[in-house]
Design a protein around this motif. Sequence first.
Motif, PDB file in Angstrom:
ATOM      1  N   GLY A  60      10.330 -23.558   5.831  1.00 46.39           N
ATOM      2  CA  GLY A  60      10.687 -22.364   4.721  1.00 46.39           C
ATOM      3  C   GLY A  60       9.614 -21.319   4.771  1.00 46.39           C
ATOM      4  N   GLY A  61       8.456 -21.428   5.324  1.00 46.13           N
ATOM      5  CA  GLY A  61       7.461 -20.359   5.721  1.00 46.13           C
ATOM      6  C   GLY A  61       7.940 -19.668   6.781  1.00 46.13           C
ATOM      7  N   TRP A  62       8.689 -20.285   8.037  1.00 44.92           N
ATOM      8  CA  TRP A  62       9.049 -19.620   9.215  1.00 44.92           C
ATOM      9  C   TRP A  62      10.248 -18.810   8.797  1.00 44.92           C
ATOM     10  CZ3 TRP A  62       8.627 -24.709  12.366  1.00 44.92           C
ATOM     11  CH2 TRP A  62       7.347 -24.887  12.597  1.00 44.92           C
ATOM     12  N   PHE A  63      11.152 -19.297   8.090  1.00 51.23           N
ATOM     13  CA  PHE A  63      12.402 -18.707   7.444  1.00 51.23           C
ATOM     14  C   PHE A  63      12.315 -17.410   6.905  1.00 51.23           C
ATOM     15  CE2 PHE A  63      15.558 -17.440   4.523  1.00 51.23           C
ATOM     16  CZ  PHE A  63      16.573 -17.451   5.039  1.00 51.23           C
ATOM     17  N   HIS A  64      11.050 -17.461   5.796  1.00 54.09           N
ATOM     18  CA  HIS A  64      10.819 -16.250   5.136  1.00 54.09           C
ATOM     19  C   HIS A  64      10.062 -15.115   6.024  1.00 54.09           C
ATOM     20  CE1 HIS A  64      12.632 -17.019   1.449  1.00 54.09           C
ATOM     21  NE2 HIS A  64      12.019 -18.472   1.519  1.00 54.09           N
ATOM     22  N   GLU A  65       9.263 -15.727   7.026  1.00 58.38           N
ATOM     23  CA  GLU A  65       8.534 -14.862   8.141  1.00 58.38           C
ATOM     24  C   GLU A  65       9.553 -14.173   9.013  1.00 58.38           C
ATOM     25  OE1 GLU A  65       5.317 -15.098  11.548  1.00 58.38           O
ATOM     26  OE2 GLU A  65       5.393 -16.753   9.943  1.00 58.38           O
ATOM     27  N   THR A  66      10.535 -14.627   9.416  1.00 53.40           N
ATOM     28  CA  THR A  66      11.502 -14.530  10.257  1.00 53.40           C
ATOM     29  C   THR A  66      12.389 -13.276   9.391  1.00 53.40           C
ATOM     30  OG1 THR A  66      11.456 -16.300  11.554  1.00 53.40           O
ATOM     31  CG2 THR A  66      13.447 -14.903  11.818  1.00 53.40           C
ATOM     32  N   LEU A  67      12.959 -13.602   8.156  1.00 52.79           N
ATOM     33  CA  LEU A  67      13.597 -12.701   7.370  1.00 52.79           C
ATOM     34  C   LEU A  67      12.767 -11.413   7.369  1.00 52.79           C
ATOM     35  CD1 LEU A  67      16.104 -12.465   5.944  1.00 52.79           C
ATOM     36  CD2 LEU A  67      15.029 -13.484   3.848  1.00 52.79           C
ATOM     37  N   ALA A  68      11.456 -11.177   7.047  1.00 52.43           N
ATOM     38  CA  ALA A  68      10.782 -10.144   6.835  1.00 52.43           C
ATOM     39  C   ALA A  68      10.828  -9.436   8.201  1.00 52.43           C
ATOM     40  CB  ALA A  68       9.346 -10.512   6.535  1.00 52.43           C
ATOM     41  N   GLN A  69      10.642 -10.117   9.460  1.00 57.12           N
ATOM     42  CA  GLN A  69      10.701  -9.394  10.605  1.00 57.12           C
ATOM     43  C   GLN A  69      11.902  -8.806  10.876  1.00 57.12           C
ATOM     44  OE1 GLN A  69       9.520 -12.740  13.204  1.00 57.12           O
ATOM     45  NE2 GLN A  69       7.233 -12.394  12.700  1.00 57.12           N
ATOM     46  N   ALA A  70      13.065  -9.413  10.521  1.00 55.76           N
ATOM     47  CA  ALA A  70      14.489  -8.858  10.610  1.00 55.76           C
ATOM     48  C   ALA A  70      14.587  -7.537   9.939  1.00 55.76           C
ATOM     49  CB  ALA A  70      15.322 -10.129  10.273  1.00 55.76           C
ATOM     50  N   SER A  71      13.681  -7.206   9.021  1.00 56.28           N
ATOM     51  CA  SER A  71      13.550  -5.962   8.046  1.00 56.28           C
ATOM     52  C   SER A  71      13.418  -4.934   9.129  1.00 56.28           C
ATOM     53  CB  SER A  71      13.009  -5.971   6.964  1.00 56.28           C
ATOM     54  OG  SER A  71      11.327  -5.495   7.452  1.00 56.28           O
ATOM     55  N   GLY A  72      12.888  -5.119  10.252  1.00 58.34           N
ATOM     56  CA  GLY A  72      12.725  -3.849  11.108  1.00 58.34           C
ATOM     57  C   GLY A  72      11.425  -3.108  10.700  1.00 58.34           C
ATOM     58  N   SER A  73      10.685  -3.437   9.506  1.00 57.50           N
ATOM     59  CA  SER A  73       9.759  -2.504   8.970  1.00 57.50           C
ATOM     60  C   SER A  73       8.324  -3.448   9.088  1.00 57.50           C
ATOM     61  CB  SER A  73      10.168  -2.356   7.554  1.00 57.50           C
ATOM     62  OG  SER A  73       9.081  -1.733   6.823  1.00 57.50           O
ATOM     63  N   ALA A  94      18.990 -11.839  18.139  1.00 54.47           N
ATOM     64  CA  ALA A  94      17.913 -12.711  18.099  1.00 54.47           C
ATOM     65  C   ALA A  94      17.409 -13.192  16.670  1.00 54.47           C
ATOM     66  CB  ALA A  94      16.911 -12.193  18.946  1.00 54.47           C
ATOM     67  N   HIS A  95      17.306 -12.324  15.881  1.00 53.26           N
ATOM     68  CA  HIS A  95      16.794 -12.805  14.561  1.00 53.26           C
ATOM     69  C   HIS A  95      17.861 -13.796  13.836  1.00 53.26           C
ATOM     70  CE1 HIS A  95      14.499  -8.593  14.233  1.00 53.26           C
ATOM     71  NE2 HIS A  95      13.569  -9.709  14.374  1.00 53.26           N
ATOM     72  N   LEU A  96      18.933 -13.290  13.773  1.00 58.88           N
ATOM     73  CA  LEU A  96      20.137 -14.211  13.303  1.00 58.88           C
ATOM     74  C   LEU A  96      20.043 -15.592  13.904  1.00 58.88           C
ATOM     75  CD1 LEU A  96      23.322 -11.729  12.931  1.00 58.88           C
ATOM     76  CD2 LEU A  96      21.580 -12.654  11.122  1.00 58.88           C
ATOM     77  N   LYS A  97      20.055 -15.720  15.210  1.00 56.36           N
ATOM     78  CA  LYS A  97      19.891 -16.922  15.866  1.00 56.36           C
ATOM     79  C   LYS A  97      18.833 -17.850  15.604  1.00 56.36           C
ATOM     80  CE  LYS A  97      19.823 -19.077  20.726  1.00 56.36           C
ATOM     81  NZ  LYS A  97      19.707 -18.860  22.052  1.00 56.36           N
ATOM     82  N   VAL A  98      17.517 -17.183  15.284  1.00 51.31           N
ATOM     83  CA  VAL A  98      16.346 -18.118  14.824  1.00 51.31           C
ATOM     84  C   VAL A  98      16.629 -18.434  13.310  1.00 51.31           C
ATOM     85  CG1 VAL A  98      13.930 -17.955  14.313  1.00 51.31           C
ATOM     86  CG2 VAL A  98      14.710 -16.912  16.288  1.00 51.31           C
ATOM     87  N   LEU A  99      17.390 -17.522  12.572  1.00 55.64           N
ATOM     88  CA  LEU A  99      17.515 -17.888  10.994  1.00 55.64           C
ATOM     89  C   LEU A  99      18.581 -18.902  10.787  1.00 55.64           C
ATOM     90  CD1 LEU A  99      17.266 -14.286   9.679  1.00 55.64           C
ATOM     91  CD2 LEU A  99      15.644 -16.079   9.219  1.00 55.64           C
ATOM     92  N   THR A 144       3.277 -10.739   4.606  1.00 58.43           N
ATOM     93  CA  THR A 144       2.528 -11.720   5.265  1.00 58.43           C
ATOM     94  C   THR A 144       1.273 -11.950   4.706  1.00 58.43           C
ATOM     95  OG1 THR A 144       3.524 -11.269   7.653  1.00 58.43           O
ATOM     96  CG2 THR A 144       1.317 -12.106   7.396  1.00 58.43           C
ATOM     97  N   GLN A 145       0.609 -10.765   4.283  1.00 59.35           N
ATOM     98  CA  GLN A 145      -0.509 -10.586   3.348  1.00 59.35           C
ATOM     99  C   GLN A 145      -0.270 -11.226   1.979  1.00 59.35           C
ATOM    100  OE1 GLN A 145      -3.247  -7.416   1.193  1.00 59.35           O
ATOM    101  NE2 GLN A 145      -2.787  -7.084   3.441  1.00 59.35           N
ATOM    102  N   LEU A 146       0.885 -11.210   1.598  1.00 57.97           N
ATOM    103  CA  LEU A 146       1.198 -11.959   0.121  1.00 57.97           C
ATOM    104  C   LEU A 146       1.320 -13.327   0.265  1.00 57.97           C
ATOM    105  CD1 LEU A 146       3.725  -9.433  -1.368  1.00 57.97           C
ATOM    106  CD2 LEU A 146       1.780 -10.047  -2.470  1.00 57.97           C
ATOM    107  N   ARG A 147       1.821 -13.772   1.483  1.00 58.08           N
ATOM    108  CA  ARG A 147       1.826 -14.867   1.745  1.00 58.08           C
ATOM    109  C   ARG A 147       0.819 -15.982   1.777  1.00 58.08           C
ATOM    110  NH1 ARG A 147       6.623 -13.539   4.690  1.00 58.08           N
ATOM    111  NH2 ARG A 147       5.274 -13.751   6.649  1.00 58.08           N
ATOM    112  N   HIS A 148      -0.311 -15.042   2.677  1.00 52.83           N
ATOM    113  CA  HIS A 148      -1.528 -15.787   2.634  1.00 52.83           C
ATOM    114  C   HIS A 148      -2.148 -15.901   1.529  1.00 52.83           C
ATOM    115  CE1 HIS A 148      -1.588 -15.864   6.657  1.00 52.83           C
ATOM    116  NE2 HIS A 148      -1.717 -14.349   7.003  1.00 52.83           N
TER     117      HIS A 148
END
Length: 225
Positions: free
Chosen positions: A127-140, A99-104, A148-152
């Motif tokens: 670009g924001g959505w890409f990096h957010e999804t990549l972070a979520q794909a880390s499974g952490s 699912a992560h790969l499909k979105v990315l 997310t806090q850093l991006r804000h």
Amino acid sequence: MRIPAHSVCTAIRDDIVSGVFERGSRLTEEQLARRYGVSRVPVREALRTLESEGFVTTRRHAGACVAEPTEQEAADLLEVRMLLEPLGAARAAQRRTEAHLKVLRGLVRLGQERARRGQGEDLRSLGGWFHETLAQASGSPGLTALLTQLRHKITWMYAVDQPAKPIESWAEHGAIVDAVARGDVERARALTALHAERATAAHRLRRPERVRTSQHAVNTASARN
């Protein structure tokens, strides 16, 4: 119905990041409760959370105020992001789901298409959505929350120039996704580190200024997580 404190927190954070509340300005519970149409209880909880995140500080005789980060603190954020984003990509190479790969991959296709058309504003959001999804794909969840806090905070402190060569920038995104899909941990880490280093050069420190933008009151229908 009681409005969740996290919804109030999101609303206040958004207004701080967008400049509705100037750096150093005082934030009273009464003022915020009236602005967002809530009681003082969730406001109080939200201010505690925002203080822990570094957006708010408590001053003697003044109470809660918008924080005033130094230039060194702002520079540190970019350095921390350059360390954490490659770690997130490396973990994504180990833990991503289909699912992560499909979105990315979908985001990369859209980004490349928009880049060819020169649609800069769309690219910023993608670009924001890409990096957010990549972070979520880390499974952490912890790492995702930190990124997310850093991006804000970086959005709050920096203006970002559009890439001079957006097509090349999105080709880098595509290469990162390919490495993640293959499970190539070290390549995912290296490509993301290089991408983050190049992106950092486009950041310009914002000078505090008042932005007179009004937000809607928080309510159960429109509150965001």
